[in-house]
Design an enzyme around this catalytic site. Structure first.
Site, PDB file in Angstrom:
ATOM      1  N   ASP A  46       1.341   1.858  -5.896  1.00 24.19           N
ATOM      2  CA  ASP A  46       2.208   3.009  -6.149  1.00 24.19           C
ATOM      3  C   ASP A  46       1.333   4.242  -6.382  1.00 24.19           C
ATOM      4  O   ASP A  46       1.453   4.926  -7.386  1.00 24.19           O
ATOM      5  CB  ASP A  46       3.108   2.730  -7.357  1.00 24.19           C
ATOM      6  N   PHE A  47       0.440   4.495  -5.408  1.00 20.91           N
ATOM      7  CA  PHE A  47      -0.466   5.635  -5.526  1.00 20.91           C
ATOM      8  C   PHE A  47       0.303   6.917  -5.243  1.00 20.91           C
ATOM      9  O   PHE A  47       0.956   7.053  -4.210  1.00 20.91           O
ATOM     10  CB  PHE A  47      -1.625   5.501  -4.539  1.00 20.91           C
ATOM     11  N   GLU A  48       0.190   7.864  -6.142  1.00 28.39           N
ATOM     12  CA  GLU A  48       0.888   9.138  -6.002  1.00 28.39           C
ATOM     13  C   GLU A  48      -0.100  10.287  -6.201  1.00 28.39           C
ATOM     14  O   GLU A  48      -1.304  10.071  -6.337  1.00 28.39           O
ATOM     15  CB  GLU A  48       2.053   9.211  -7.004  1.00 28.39           C
ATOM     16  N   GLY A  49       0.418  11.504  -6.223  1.00 27.34           N
ATOM     17  CA  GLY A  49      -0.439  12.668  -6.440  1.00 27.34           C
ATOM     18  C   GLY A  49      -1.533  12.755  -5.394  1.00 27.34           C
ATOM     19  O   GLY A  49      -1.296  12.650  -4.200  1.00 27.34           O
ATOM     20  N   GLN A  75       9.708   5.830  -1.431  1.00 29.77           N
ATOM     21  CA  GLN A  75      10.502   6.458  -2.493  1.00 29.77           C
ATOM     22  C   GLN A  75      11.377   7.555  -1.866  1.00 29.77           C
ATOM     23  O   GLN A  75      10.923   8.681  -1.673  1.00 29.77           O
ATOM     24  CB  GLN A  75       9.592   7.061  -3.554  1.00 29.77           C
TER      25      GLN A  75
END
Length: 600
Positions: free
Chosen positions: A384-387, A475
């Site tokens: 769930d890598f974000e940014g 998402q």
């Protein structure tokens, strides 16, 4: 005189009578008809149409017995073209007859100002005409017709280019260096060395032509798992087609190699706030209803953004007074697994930046994640890598061969974990929409300078691990509008947003508009739709009726809205939500709706 020549002569006479030739330039004895098969009496001979969009038809025609019919698709404008030899510093007249909405006629590569003309509405045959002068070193121009994205088919006939003929081109040599890259279960990437003078390449699979591209690479899809295929490539230009290259063979990967084969055909995935508390309240593992088939523990987070060292701990009692003990938590996980559920550690989240920029960080990631999996007896990993965890370096422009270290190291780390835990290892990913969908418009920065380098940055990770991937759940929230394969924007909160995003994953799409770089479709059992469980959980909450419309359209092709899917996928795996805690806060509306809907 054959019929093709007769039609060209009629067009030249008509042009002369109308004065178009005279106004373009002074006709000379050297002027000739240069368009080959401009009346399409010989089918599409001499013409190349993008994405298989063109066909010769017998009705309607402007004259003779054939004409061109070309049908745009959502991501293709049905461009049909041919390259013609011309002389430098010379004048040319281009004309053609068209019918339909949004039809363009033009010439590119003139060496001066490229020209085009168009009509937005031609309910009957209408002539389009333009003219141009070649530059001082121009020896070839490309003439073309095209429609507009997502509109209806158009027709063209009697395409004519009149002017002094150039030196004829020669057939290019056969391409060399054909190489098959790492195969997927249903696709094989190919690349080769360019042939001098080629304007395009035909790709053959076991003797059958399956693609035409302008670049020196292609991905052949629609293949069967665990099957050996032979590929060849030929080079083409206006003079003809070269001999085919030497063959390259590849065997597709076994199907269904991702873990989780014992998941139900239609599954519900949810995130459990295990390490923190927020307004949704703490939910014990033992209190998670049986509705949830995959439970992602949120979150394992790094000790620093670049360390690769991941830590996970239960929510402290001071923050979560009703939290269970570690022993009870582990016992509840075993009980869930005994009931057929999967429990994973989710790495990242909005506050957990993970950048594996070095091999040392990669190795620390593998070691620390393994410790968490072993300590809690988990079934696998959710990414769930974000940014800015995944950002492409400038120049990293091919998702099939990534060079950015944070992406290369992440792929390597996950492969190492898969190798350690074996075929039962469950791997899921939850990218934000722009990490995936914007790869359709532009891929990273690179030659699309100035764009967000995160755009499409998940594509190389998904592609490299597609045969190990159990589930991808994008998402579909906290996002702006997305552009679907219909080239229309769709906003959050409605069925069309989820239909368009999911259709892209299950259909495949050209990356950054490059037809030679097509992101192959995922299998429907690998895809779930990601949604917020309540209005408090994130922007883009979708009411149950709209959720059901999206599922109806994708799995049954019924109850669809304005978006037309490219297929029907009854094997679509299901839904993911952020989060189990927020669903409990919202009186279990999300999971109860899915339980009532679950299709056979």
């Amino acid at each position: 005189m054959d019929r093709t020549g007769f039609k060209a002569a009629l067009v030249a006479v008509a042009l002369a009578a109308s004065g178009l030739l005279a106004t373009a330039h002074s006709a000379t004895a050297a002027d000739t008809e240069l368009a080959r098969n401009g009346g399409f009496e010989a089918g599409l001979t001499g013409w190349s149409c993008t994405a298989g969009s063109g066909a010769a038809v017998t009705s309607p025609t402007h004259s003779g017995t054939s004409a061109l019919k070309a049908t745009p698709a959502g991501n293709d404008n049905a461009r049909c073209s041919q390259t013609v030899s011309v002389k430098p510093n010379s004048d040319y007249s281009l004309s053609g007859w068209v019918q339909g909405g949004y039809v363009y006629l033009g010439a590119s590569g003139t060496g001066t100002t490229d020209v085009s003309t168009w009509t937005g509405s031609a309910t009957s045959w209408q002539q389009l005409s333009t003219s141009f002068r070649t530059g001082p070193s121009t020896t070839q121009v490309t003439v073309y017709t095209h429609g507009w994205y997502g509109t209806s088919a158009y027709h063209a006939d009697d395409i004519s280019l009149v002017g002094p003929g150039g030196d004829p081109a020669t057939v290019p040599a056969a391409p060399t260096g054909l190489r098959a890259g790492a195969p997927g279960t249903t696709s094989v990437p190919l690349d080769w060395t360019a042939s001098s003078g080629a304007t395009g390449y035909h790709v053959y699979r076991d003797g059958t032509r399956v693609a035409t591209v302008t670049g020196t690479s292609a991905t052949v899809g629609g293949l069967t798992a665990s099957t050996t295929y032979s590929f060849r490539v030929s080079a083409v230009n206006e003079a003809g087609e070269s001999p085919r290259s030497a063959a390259a063979s590849a065997t597709t990967a076994p199907g269904g190699s991702g873990g989780g084969a014992d998941l139900p055909a239609h599954a519900l995935v949810g995130y459990l706030h295990a390490s923190f508390a927020n307004g949704s309240g703490y939910t014990r593992m033992s209190d998670v209803p049986d509705s949830w088939d995959v439970i992602n523990l949120a979150f394992g987070e790094p000790t620093s953004a670049t360390s690769g060292d991941i830590r996970f701990g239960l929510c402290p009692v001071a923050e979560c007074p009703n939290a269970e003990s570690a022993a009870d938590f582990k016992a509840a996980i075993k009980a869930k697994q005994a009931a057929g559920k999967k429990v994973l550690i989710s790495i990242g989240g909005a506050n957990g930046q993970v950048q594996l920029a070095t091999t040392a960080a990669r190795d620390a990631f593998v070691s620390s994640v393994s410790k968490i999996i072993d300590e809690y007896g988990l079934d696998g990993l959710d990414i769930d890598f974000e940014g800015h965890s995944l950002s492409l370096n400038t120049g990293d422009t091919d998702f099939r061969s990534p060079t950015t270290p944070v992406i290369v190291n992440l792929i390597s780390a996950i492969r190492n974990l898969k190798a350690k835990y074996g075929s039962d290892f469950v791997l899921t990913m939850a990218p934000e929409t722009f990490f995936v969908q914007l790869g359709y418009q532009y891929y990273g920065s690179g030659p699309w300078g100035g764009q967000d380098p995160r755009a499409g940055a998940y594509l190389p990770v998904i592609h490299a691990l597609r045969d190990d991937l159990t589930l991808l759940h994008v998402q579909d929230y906290n996002s702006g509008p997305i552009m679907g394969l219909d080239n229309q924007y769709h906003s959050m909160g409605g069925a069309d947003f989820h239909i368009a995003m999911t259709d892209m994953l299950l259909t495949g799409f050209p990356v950054a508009g490059d037809q030679s770089k097509v992101f192959p479709a995922l299998r429907p059992e690998q895809v779930a739709i990601g949604l917020p469980a309540s209005t408090q959980a994130g922007n883009g909450h979708t009411v149950p009726a709209e959720v059901n419309k999206a599922l109806d359209c994708l799995t049954k092709k019924t109850n669809c809205g304005s978006y037309t899917t490219h297929g029907t996928w009854p094997a679509l795996r299901g839904l993911m939500t952020w989060s189990i805690n927020w669903d409990r806060f919202n009186q279990w509306e999300f999971s109860r709706n899915f339980d009532a809907y679950r299709w056979s």
